[in-house]
Design a protein around this motif. Structure first.
Motif, PDB file in Angstrom:
ATOM      1  N   LEU A 178       9.537  16.312  -9.153  1.00 10.56           N
ATOM      2  CA  LEU A 178       9.543  14.955  -8.611  1.00 10.56           C
ATOM      3  C   LEU A 178       9.202  15.050  -7.125  1.00 10.56           C
ATOM      4  O   LEU A 178       9.705  15.924  -6.425  1.00 10.56           O
ATOM      5  CB  LEU A 178      10.922  14.307  -8.784  1.00 10.56           C
ATOM      6  N   PRO A 179       8.369  14.163  -6.619  1.00  6.17           N
ATOM      7  CA  PRO A 179       8.030  14.215  -5.195  1.00  6.17           C
ATOM      8  C   PRO A 179       9.162  13.656  -4.333  1.00  6.17           C
ATOM      9  O   PRO A 179       9.858  12.723  -4.744  1.00  6.17           O
ATOM     10  CB  PRO A 179       6.783  13.332  -5.104  1.00  6.17           C
ATOM     11  N   THR A 180       9.344  14.208  -3.152  1.00  5.80           N
ATOM     12  CA  THR A 180      10.388  13.718  -2.247  1.00  5.80           C
ATOM     13  C   THR A 180      10.070  12.319  -1.730  1.00  5.80           C
ATOM     14  O   THR A 180      10.965  11.635  -1.256  1.00  5.80           O
ATOM     15  CB  THR A 180      10.578  14.675  -1.049  1.00  5.80           C
ATOM     16  N   THR A 181       8.835  11.888  -1.871  1.00  9.19           N
ATOM     17  CA  THR A 181       8.446  10.550  -1.417  1.00  9.19           C
ATOM     18  C   THR A 181       8.978   9.453  -2.339  1.00  9.19           C
ATOM     19  O   THR A 181       8.884   8.276  -2.015  1.00  9.19           O
ATOM     20  CB  THR A 181       6.913  10.429  -1.330  1.00  9.19           C
ATOM     21  N   LEU A 182       9.534   9.820  -3.476  1.00 11.63           N
ATOM     22  CA  LEU A 182      10.000   8.843  -4.458  1.00 11.63           C
ATOM     23  C   LEU A 182      10.951   7.813  -3.852  1.00 11.63           C
ATOM     24  O   LEU A 182      10.916   6.635  -4.193  1.00 11.63           O
ATOM     25  CB  LEU A 182      10.680   9.567  -5.625  1.00 11.63           C
ATOM     26  N   CYS A 183      11.788   8.233  -2.933  1.00 17.16           N
ATOM     27  CA  CYS A 183      12.756   7.309  -2.331  1.00 17.16           C
ATOM     28  C   CYS A 183      12.113   6.362  -1.320  1.00 17.16           C
ATOM     29  O   CYS A 183      12.796   5.499  -0.765  1.00 17.16           O
ATOM     30  CB  CYS A 183      13.905   8.077  -1.690  1.00 17.16           C
ATOM     31  N   HIS A 184      10.821   6.493  -1.096  1.00 22.85           N
ATOM     32  CA  HIS A 184      10.112   5.513  -0.275  1.00 22.85           C
ATOM     33  C   HIS A 184       9.883   4.224  -1.062  1.00 22.85           C
ATOM     34  O   HIS A 184       9.435   3.232  -0.494  1.00 22.85           O
ATOM     35  CB  HIS A 184       8.790   6.070   0.231  1.00 22.85           C
ATOM     36  N   LEU A 185      10.178   4.261  -2.357  1.00 19.97           N
ATOM     37  CA  LEU A 185      10.187   3.033  -3.163  1.00 19.97           C
ATOM     38  C   LEU A 185      11.552   2.393  -2.921  1.00 19.97           C
ATOM     39  O   LEU A 185      12.502   2.605  -3.673  1.00 19.97           O
ATOM     40  CB  LEU A 185       9.975   3.355  -4.646  1.00 19.97           C
ATOM     41  N   ALA A 197       0.839  -1.198   0.000  1.00 10.73           N
ATOM     42  CA  ALA A 197       0.000   0.000   0.000  1.00 10.73           C
ATOM     43  C   ALA A 197       0.870   1.243   0.000  1.00 10.73           C
ATOM     44  O   ALA A 197       0.565   2.218  -0.668  1.00 10.73           O
ATOM     45  CB  ALA A 197      -0.927  -0.006   1.210  1.00 10.73           C
ATOM     46  N   SER A 198       1.972   1.212   0.722  1.00 10.50           N
ATOM     47  CA  SER A 198       2.870   2.348   0.773  1.00 10.50           C
ATOM     48  C   SER A 198       3.469   2.633  -0.602  1.00 10.50           C
ATOM     49  O   SER A 198       3.561   3.790  -1.005  1.00 10.50           O
ATOM     50  CB  SER A 198       3.980   2.087   1.796  1.00 10.50           C
ATOM     51  N   GLU A 199       3.880   1.599  -1.316  1.00  8.76           N
ATOM     52  CA  GLU A 199       4.425   1.793  -2.653  1.00  8.76           C
ATOM     53  C   GLU A 199       3.354   2.358  -3.580  1.00  8.76           C
ATOM     54  O   GLU A 199       3.627   3.240  -4.384  1.00  8.76           O
ATOM     55  CB  GLU A 199       4.993   0.479  -3.198  1.00  8.76           C
ATOM     56  N   ARG A 200       2.154   1.871  -3.464  1.00  9.63           N
ATOM     57  CA  ARG A 200       1.032   2.388  -4.253  1.00  9.63           C
ATOM     58  C   ARG A 200       0.821   3.873  -3.943  1.00  9.63           C
ATOM     59  O   ARG A 200       0.635   4.681  -4.848  1.00  9.63           O
ATOM     60  CB  ARG A 200      -0.217   1.567  -3.948  1.00  9.63           C
ATOM     61  N   ASP A 201       0.886   4.232  -2.659  1.00 10.18           N
ATOM     62  CA  ASP A 201       0.717   5.630  -2.261  1.00 10.18           C
ATOM     63  C   ASP A 201       1.816   6.517  -2.840  1.00 10.18           C
ATOM     64  O   ASP A 201       1.558   7.644  -3.258  1.00 10.18           O
ATOM     65  CB  ASP A 201       0.690   5.763  -0.739  1.00 10.18           C
ATOM     66  N   VAL A 202       3.049   6.015  -2.870  1.00  8.77           N
ATOM     67  CA  VAL A 202       4.160   6.774  -3.454  1.00  8.77           C
ATOM     68  C   VAL A 202       3.902   6.999  -4.938  1.00  8.77           C
ATOM     69  O   VAL A 202       4.101   8.102  -5.456  1.00  8.77           O
ATOM     70  CB  VAL A 202       5.509   6.064  -3.221  1.00  8.77           C
ATOM     71  N   ILE A 209      15.348  16.036  -6.377  1.00  8.23           N
ATOM     72  CA  ILE A 209      14.947  15.943  -4.977  1.00  8.23           C
ATOM     73  C   ILE A 209      16.171  15.856  -4.063  1.00  8.23           C
ATOM     74  O   ILE A 209      17.151  15.183  -4.383  1.00  8.23           O
ATOM     75  CB  ILE A 209      13.978  14.765  -4.737  1.00  8.23           C
ATOM     76  N   SER A 210      16.114  16.579  -2.965  1.00  8.64           N
ATOM     77  CA  SER A 210      17.267  16.680  -2.077  1.00  8.64           C
ATOM     78  C   SER A 210      17.609  15.362  -1.394  1.00  8.64           C
ATOM     79  O   SER A 210      18.747  15.164  -0.987  1.00  8.64           O
ATOM     80  CB  SER A 210      17.010  17.758  -1.014  1.00  8.64           C
ATOM     81  N   ASN A 211      16.640  14.471  -1.295  1.00 11.68           N
ATOM     82  CA  ASN A 211      16.898  13.191  -0.627  1.00 11.68           C
ATOM     83  C   ASN A 211      17.205  12.070  -1.617  1.00 11.68           C
ATOM     84  O   ASN A 211      17.084  10.898  -1.283  1.00 11.68           O
ATOM     85  CB  ASN A 211      15.709  12.814   0.255  1.00 11.68           C
ATOM     86  N   ILE A 212      17.633  12.397  -2.830  1.00 10.32           N
ATOM     87  CA  ILE A 212      17.909  11.381  -3.849  1.00 10.32           C
ATOM     88  C   ILE A 212      18.948  10.364  -3.351  1.00 10.32           C
ATOM     89  O   ILE A 212      18.895   9.196  -3.726  1.00 10.32           O
ATOM     90  CB  ILE A 212      18.358  12.013  -5.199  1.00 10.32           C
ATOM     91  N   GLY A 213      19.834  10.779  -2.480  1.00  9.72           N
ATOM     92  CA  GLY A 213      20.820   9.868  -1.908  1.00  9.72           C
ATOM     93  C   GLY A 213      20.201   8.799  -1.018  1.00  9.72           C
ATOM     94  O   GLY A 213      20.832   7.790  -0.724  1.00  9.72           O
ATOM     95  N   ASP A 214      18.958   9.022  -0.584  1.00  9.68           N
ATOM     96  CA  ASP A 214      18.261   8.032   0.235  1.00  9.68           C
ATOM     97  C   ASP A 214      17.685   6.891  -0.600  1.00  9.68           C
ATOM     98  O   ASP A 214      17.214   5.902  -0.051  1.00  9.68           O
ATOM     99  CB  ASP A 214      17.135   8.687   1.030  1.00  9.68           C
ATOM    100  N   CYS A 215      17.704   7.038  -1.910  1.00  8.53           N
ATOM    101  CA  CYS A 215      17.240   5.968  -2.803  1.00  8.53           C
ATOM    102  C   CYS A 215      18.376   4.956  -2.890  1.00  8.53           C
ATOM    103  O   CYS A 215      19.143   4.944  -3.859  1.00  8.53           O
ATOM    104  CB  CYS A 215      16.885   6.518  -4.184  1.00  8.53           C
TER     105      CYS A 215
END
Length: 132
Positions: free
Chosen positions: A80-87, A21-26, A105-111
Motif C-alpha cells: 500500500l502506498p504511504t500517500t493513501l492517507c492523503h485521501l 487532482a490530488s485525490e486523483r494522483d493518490v 503503512i506506518s502513517n495509517i493513523g494519519d487517515c
C-alpha cells in the motif's frame, strides 16, 4: 486591474481543482503500487476523460471526495502506498482477498476519517510475521 480581478477569481476557485487532482494522483499512485495493470477489474482507472469517482471500486461523496475504495478479490499485489492517507475523506478501505504485501503503512493513523479497514487474506507482515 482586470488582471488582478481574474487572478483573484482563479485563486478562489483553484483549491477545489487542486484537491480533486490530488485525490486523483493518490489513486494513480495506489494503482501503480498495487500493480493495477494486473487487476481483474480496472474499469476507467487512469482515464483522462473519466472522473476518478467513476473508476471501478472508487466511491465518492457529493463533493467528489473519495470516501471508499472497494477492490476486494481483484488481484492487487504489492505494498500500500504511504500517500493513501492523503485521501482525507477516506472512510472505508475494503481490500480483502488480494495479495497486498509488506507492512501496513506506518502513517495509517494519519487517515483521520478511516473507520473501516478490511485487509483479510492478504500477505501483510507485522513485527510478529505474517498477519492472519
Amino acid at each position: 486591474m482586470i488582471a488582478i480581478f481574474l487572478l483573484s477569481i482563479f485563486l478562489l476557485t483553484t483549491p477545489i481543482a487542486i484537491e480533486t487532482a490530488s485525490e486523483r494522483d493518490v489513486l494513480i499512485d495506489f494503482y501503480h503500487s498495487t500493480s493495477g495493470a494486473d487487476w481483474i477489474s480496472q474499469d476507467n482507472w487512469l482515464s483522462s476523460t473519466v472522473p476518478h469517482c467513476q473508476w471501478h471500486g472508487v466511491l465518492c461523496d457529493d463533493q467528489n471526495h473519495v470516501i471508499e475504495i472497494q477492490l476486494y478479490d481483484n488481484e492487487l499485489h504489492g505494498p500500500l502506498p504511504t500517500t493513501l492517507c492523503h485521501l482525507t475523506h477516506l472512510k472505508t478501505l475494503y481490500l480483502s482477498f488480494n495479495s497486498i504485501n509488506g507492512s501496513l503503512i506506518s502513517n495509517i493513523g494519519d487517515c483521520s476519517k478511516l473507520e473501516n479497514i478490511w485487509l483479510k487474506a492478504n500477505k501483510l507482515q507485522g513485527n510478529g510475521g505474517m498477519l492472519p
